[in-house]
Motif scaffolding. Structure first.
Motif, PDB file in Angstrom:
ATOM      1  N   LYS A  89       0.852  -1.189   0.000  1.00 18.87           N
ATOM      2  CA  LYS A  89       0.000   0.000   0.000  1.00 18.87           C
ATOM      3  C   LYS A  89       0.888   1.239   0.000  1.00 18.87           C
ATOM      4  N   VAL A  90       0.775   2.052  -1.053  1.00 14.80           N
ATOM      5  CA  VAL A  90       1.649   3.216  -1.216  1.00 14.80           C
ATOM      6  C   VAL A  90       0.842   4.494  -1.335  1.00 14.80           C
ATOM      7  N   SER A  91       1.479   5.605  -0.955  1.00 16.58           N
ATOM      8  CA  SER A  91       0.915   6.952  -1.099  1.00 16.58           C
ATOM      9  C   SER A  91       1.945   7.811  -1.812  1.00 16.58           C
ATOM     10  N   SER A 109      -3.388   7.157  -3.324  1.00 17.27           N
ATOM     11  CA  SER A 109      -3.086   5.924  -2.602  1.00 17.27           C
ATOM     12  C   SER A 109      -3.364   4.747  -3.520  1.00 17.27           C
ATOM     13  N   ARG A 140       5.646   6.888  -0.441  1.00 19.50           N
ATOM     14  CA  ARG A 140       5.730   6.245   0.875  1.00 19.50           C
ATOM     15  C   ARG A 140       5.030   4.890   0.807  1.00 19.50           C
ATOM     16  N   ASP A 142       3.164   2.619   2.969  1.00 19.25           N
ATOM     17  CA  ASP A 142       2.475   2.725   4.252  1.00 19.25           C
ATOM     18  C   ASP A 142       2.436   1.388   4.979  1.00 19.25           C
ATOM     19  N   GLU A 143       1.956   0.364   4.292  1.00 21.64           N
ATOM     20  CA  GLU A 143       1.777  -0.961   4.884  1.00 21.64           C
ATOM     21  C   GLU A 143       1.973  -2.015   3.813  1.00 21.64           C
ATOM     22  N   VAL A 157       3.224  -2.659   9.277  1.00 17.58           N
ATOM     23  CA  VAL A 157       3.270  -1.200   9.244  1.00 17.58           C
ATOM     24  C   VAL A 157       4.694  -0.817   8.835  1.00 17.58           C
ATOM     25  N   TYR A 158       4.839  -0.193   7.672  1.00 16.63           N
ATOM     26  CA  TYR A 158       6.166   0.046   7.097  1.00 16.63           C
ATOM     27  C   TYR A 158       6.576   1.512   7.203  1.00 16.63           C
ATOM     28  N   ASN A 159       5.779   2.423   6.665  1.00 18.71           N
ATOM     29  CA  ASN A 159       6.005   3.875   6.762  1.00 18.71           C
ATOM     30  C   ASN A 159       7.413   4.308   6.384  1.00 18.71           C
ATOM     31  N   THR A 161       9.680   6.182   3.203  1.00 18.76           N
ATOM     32  CA  THR A 161       9.505   7.070   2.050  1.00 18.76           C
ATOM     33  C   THR A 161      10.782   7.128   1.235  1.00 18.76           C
TER      34      THR A 161
END
Length: 171
Positions: A89-91, A109, A140, A142-143, A157-159, A161
């Protein structure tokens, strides 16, 4: 739901996944009458990336001549289990840190889905053109949702960037 049926979890008393890491599990739902019912889905446990993935060997993106963005992210599977499916999951963000949006869908996202198997110690990752953006500055992760061969699920949970745009196919 009666007050004594409510479940609260604080940081020190979170359920454990059995290997010393704490995470929240999701195992019940409410039907329209407010009664809890068991889900058919396996429980999903939230964990940190520690002991799940190696440090990334690659984590960068490239931009082609049509503003197509390709993300590259490569890590090793340190989970000790075979991963059947994973969703990254990226933003996306612009240079001032605001969301940067896809030129076609308007989204910032994205869920990048992959099929394994990825056995313990082998590489998993992303190499995918997934969006078209002219104002992109950073991506980023995210997860990462993992579904293992034994049927269990985890959300890592990765977070992290990256602003590294030195990937292949640059303009």
């Amino acid at each position: 739901m009666a007050d004594d049926d409510k479940q609260t979890v604080d940081a020190e008393n979170e359920p454990s996944n059995g290997d010393g890491e704490k995470g929240a599990t999701i195992s019940t739902a409410q039907n329209q009458g407010g009664n809890e019912t068991a889900n058919d889905e396996p429980e999903a446990t939230r964990v940190t990336a520690k002991n799940r993935f190696s440090d990334p060997r690659e984590f960068r993106y490239s931009v082609n001549s049509a503003n197509g963005i390709t993300l590259t992210w490569l890590v090793d599977n340190l989970t000790g289990k075979t991963i059947n499916y994973y969703t990254v999951k990226v933003s996306t963000f612009n240079p001032v840190g605001d969301p940067s949006y896809d030129e076609h869908s308007g989204k910032n996202s994205f869920n990048l889905q992959y099929v394994g198997p990825v056995i313990p110690g082998l590489e998993l990752g992303v190499f995918e053109l997934f969006t078209y953006q002219g104002a992109l500055d950073s991506i980023r992760i995210d997860e990462v949702d993992l579904e293992y061969a034994d049927g269990t699920k985890e959300t890592v949970v990765y977070n992290r960037t990256t602003k590294d745009d030195s990937g292949l196919n640059n303009r």
